[in-house]
Each structure stands twice: as C-alpha cells, then as structure tokens.
Scaffold this active site. Structure first.
Site, PDB file in Angstrom:
ATOM      1  CB  THR A   1      -0.850  -0.013   1.294  1.00 45.80           C
ATOM      2  OG1 THR A   1      -1.715  -1.132   1.235  1.00 45.80           O
ATOM      3  CG2 THR A   1      -1.649   1.259   1.484  1.00 45.80           C
TER       4      THR A   1
ATOM      5  NE  ARG B   1      -8.703  -7.387   2.900  1.00 49.67           N
ATOM      6  CZ  ARG B   1      -7.712  -6.509   2.909  1.00 49.67           C
ATOM      7  NH1 ARG B   1      -7.418  -5.810   1.829  1.00 49.67           N
ATOM      8  NH2 ARG B   1      -6.998  -6.309   4.000  1.00 49.67           N
TER       9      ARG B   1
ATOM     10  N   GLY C   1     -10.122  -3.441   2.516  1.00 52.31           N
ATOM     11  CA  GLY C   1      -9.147  -3.292   3.600  1.00 52.31           C
ATOM     12  C   GLY C   1      -9.321  -2.006   4.383  1.00 52.31           C
ATOM     13  CG  ASP C   2      -5.790  -0.646   6.325  1.00 48.08           C
ATOM     14  OD1 ASP C   2      -5.669  -1.374   5.311  1.00 48.08           O
ATOM     15  OD2 ASP C   2      -4.825  -0.044   6.825  1.00 48.08           O
TER      16      ASP C   2
ATOM     17  CB  THR D   1       1.488   0.572   4.758  1.00 49.14           C
ATOM     18  OG1 THR D   1       1.730  -0.507   3.853  1.00 49.14           O
ATOM     19  CG2 THR D   1       2.764   0.879   5.525  1.00 49.14           C
ATOM     20  N   GLY D   2       0.038  -2.207   5.807  1.00 48.65           N
ATOM     21  CA  GLY D   2       0.229  -3.519   6.415  1.00 48.65           C
ATOM     22  C   GLY D   2      -1.044  -4.341   6.286  1.00 48.65           C
TER      23      GLY D   2
ATOM     24  N   GLY E   1      -4.433  -5.028   6.660  1.00 48.18           N
ATOM     25  CA  GLY E   1      -5.511  -4.085   6.917  1.00 48.18           C
ATOM     26  C   GLY E   1      -6.508  -4.461   7.988  1.00 48.18           C
TER      27      GLY E   1
HETATM   28  N1  GLY Z   1      -3.393  -2.161   4.140  1.00 40.55           N
HETATM   29  C1  GLY Z   1      -3.961  -2.506   2.919  1.00 40.55           C
HETATM   30  C2  GLY Z   1      -4.913  -3.612   2.994  1.00 40.55           C
HETATM   31  O1  GLY Z   1      -4.860  -4.418   3.910  1.00 40.55           O
HETATM   32  O2  GLY Z   1      -5.740  -3.715   2.131  1.00 40.55           O
END
Ligand code: GLY
Length: 316
Positions: free
Chosen positions: A181, A209, A211-212, A232-233, A235
């Site tokens: 990300t 799905r 993410g964050d 970042t990581g 999510g």
């Molecule tokens: N941090 C990005 C995701 O998990 O989609």
C-alpha cells in the site's frame, strides 16, 4: 518560515537486504525519491498539503513497484480492486473509494469524492459512474495487468516455484505479496495537514474484501489540531484498532507526542499479531515512521533539509 514537510510510504513487510537485489533496491529508492520530491516541491512554493499528498501518491500509483494503481495486486478472480482515501485536516472533510477496477489514479478519485460529492465513500460500479461523470481517467483492466503481480497471484494460489527470470522479484516479494500500500502525509506552510492512502489490497483476496485503506480512521486520518496519519500492512488489524484515528486520539486525549502516540499504536498492533507500519506528521512538522516489520519503503522531506531521507530497512 513556517514549518512544512511531507512523508510517504510504499508498503511495509518482510523487506530484508539479502532478498532485495541491488537493481530492485535502486529502482525503489528512485521512485520513492521522485514521489517525495514531487510533493515537497508543491509545499515549497506554498501549495496545499492536499495537492502535495495527491501528487506524491500519483507517482507511486503510476509505478509498477507498489501495490496501488498500475502495480495493484490481483484478486483471487484475477481482477484488480483498488481502495483509496484522502482527508483534509483543516475541515475534516474526506473522500474515499473502494472496489475500483478501471480508475487509473484512485487517489484522484478520492479527492474528487471529497470535493465534488456530499459523500465520503463510494464503491464499485456506482463509484466508477461518478468517476466518468467527473472526467477522471478510465482505463481498460489490462492496464493493471503486470507480470510481477500476476506471478505473485500464481505463487500464492498454487504455491508453485518461480521461473528463473522472476526469481529475484518473487524471492523479494514472498511474504510481501500481500502488502505494498502507498500513502502520504503532509503539513503545508498554512499549517494545514492532509493524509492520503491508496492500495490494491491483498493478493488473492476474495468476496470483494475491503481493507483499511478506504476506512477513514483506520487507514487514513488528518486533523489540524493533532496530526496526519497513513497506515500500511495487514488491513484487518488496522481496522480492528482504528489505528490512524488512535494516533490522533492519543495525542489529544492523553497529550502524547506524535512519536509516543505512533509507537503506542504500533505496540497495540503487535499485541494482536498485526503487522505493518505507519507514517505520521504533526501540526509542528515533526515526522515519525514506526513499523513492526523488517522494512517499510518510506521517505521524508522537511523544510530546512537539502535532501529527502529515503529508507527501506528498519535499521536505517
Ligand atoms: N493495508 C492494505 C490492505 O490491507 O488492504
């Protein structure tokens, strides 16, 4: 002169020296530099933090190296579904998008949602109708079809070994195939903070799905009274902790410094076995970029400095 500055990330994960070839490392550092300089140049001449974070992210979205825009990872169904968000610290206005499949630069989409709609988050086909209405660049899904991400999907799906030609990339990517990300945070000369994040999500994701990244408060947050944050990581963990807003809250409710609040947020991430990192800048221009992974592509550039700092490995 008022303080100003910018920080960017291009993903956190198991990024270790022995697995990153010198050629690939050079390429990453070059694009990180190009990205941070494009944002810094805007701030230097009095431009807004929103323009700076957008510009920095567009550079990374247009590169195949990062998991956003052009380099977005593949879903299980071999499509690309992108997430994005942006937030203005002055007004607390924000915009976000998810399940985007044809928008060339998702971060411009997020900015358009923030400025041209009365909503915060638009998804899927409706989102792309909105993008077309506002003349954003729409591309054929083939644009996002890169060899590297395609191989990553095959490896993750079938656990097949790589071919010789892709060995270096796959060896490096391994565990990182799910990450990458991109994000940016900035403070401009007028004291306005902004944060933005863009992502292809996780390789092999299913069932639409999300993410964050498009979740305001989890992946992105900005408030002029405290700080601007992009994460970042993995999510799901940032969503559970509402990490970006948590950093801001720790500063305002507990009177913590940016550094302490950010470290505390990463400690909470580790406590539930989440992995990743964040970048943050406060209203005084302090920058911090903590992680609990061996590496995070990142860079920072503050006024008064001649050159940006570009870093990859945790020990740098
Ligand atoms: N941090 C990005 C995701 O998990 O989609």
């Amino acid at each position: 002169m008022n303080n100003f500055g910018i920080a960017i990330h291009g993903g956190a994960g198991t990024i270790v020296r022995k697995k990153l070839t010198p050629k690939l490392e050079k390429e990453y550092r070059a694009v990180l530099r190009q990205s941070i300089v494009s944002g810094y140049d805007i701030l230097k001449v009095g431009g807004s933090s929103l323009d700076a974070v957008q510009s920095a992210i567009v550079v990374m979205e247009d590169s195949e190296l990062f998991n956003a825009g052009k380099g977005a990872v593949f879903t299980h169904d071999e499509t690309n579904e992108m997430d994005c968000s942006i937030m203005c610290g002055k007004t607390l206005e924000c915009g976000a998008g998810t399940l985007l499949r044809h928008v060339k630069n998702p971060i411009i989409f997020a900015r358009t949602v923030m400025e041209k709609s009365e909503h915060v988050l638009l998804a899927s086909d409706g989102a792309e109708q909105f993008a077309k209405l506002h003349n954003l660049e729409i591309v054929d899904p083939k644009y996002f079809h890169t060899k590297r991400r395609w191989f990553q999907l095959q490896v993750v799906k079938e656990k097949e070994t790589e071919t010789e030609t892709t060995r270096a990339i796959l060896d490096h990517d391994g565990d990182n195939s799910k990450h990458g990300t991109v994000g940016a945070v900035a403070l401009d000369k007028n004291g306005n903070l902004a944060a933005a994040t863009s992502s292809g999500g996780m390789t092999n994701k299913r069932y639409n799905r999300i993410g964050d990244t498009p979740m305001i408060g989890a992946g992105t947050y900005a408030d002029n009274r405290t700080c601007a944050v992009s994460t970042t990581g993995h999510g799901e963990y940032f969503m559970r902790l509402v990490t970006a807003k948590d950093v801001s809250d720790l500063m305002s409710y507990k009177n913590m410094s940016l550094k302490d609040a950010s470290n505390e947020a990463i400690k909470k991430l580790s406590a539930i076995d989440g992995s990743g990192g964040l970048i943050a800048i406060d209203k005084n221009g302090n920058i911090t970029m903590p992680m609990n992974t061996p590496g995070m592509y990142r860079a920072s550039f503050s006024n008064g400095k001649q050159e940006p700092l570009v870093k990859i490995f945790v020990e740098e």
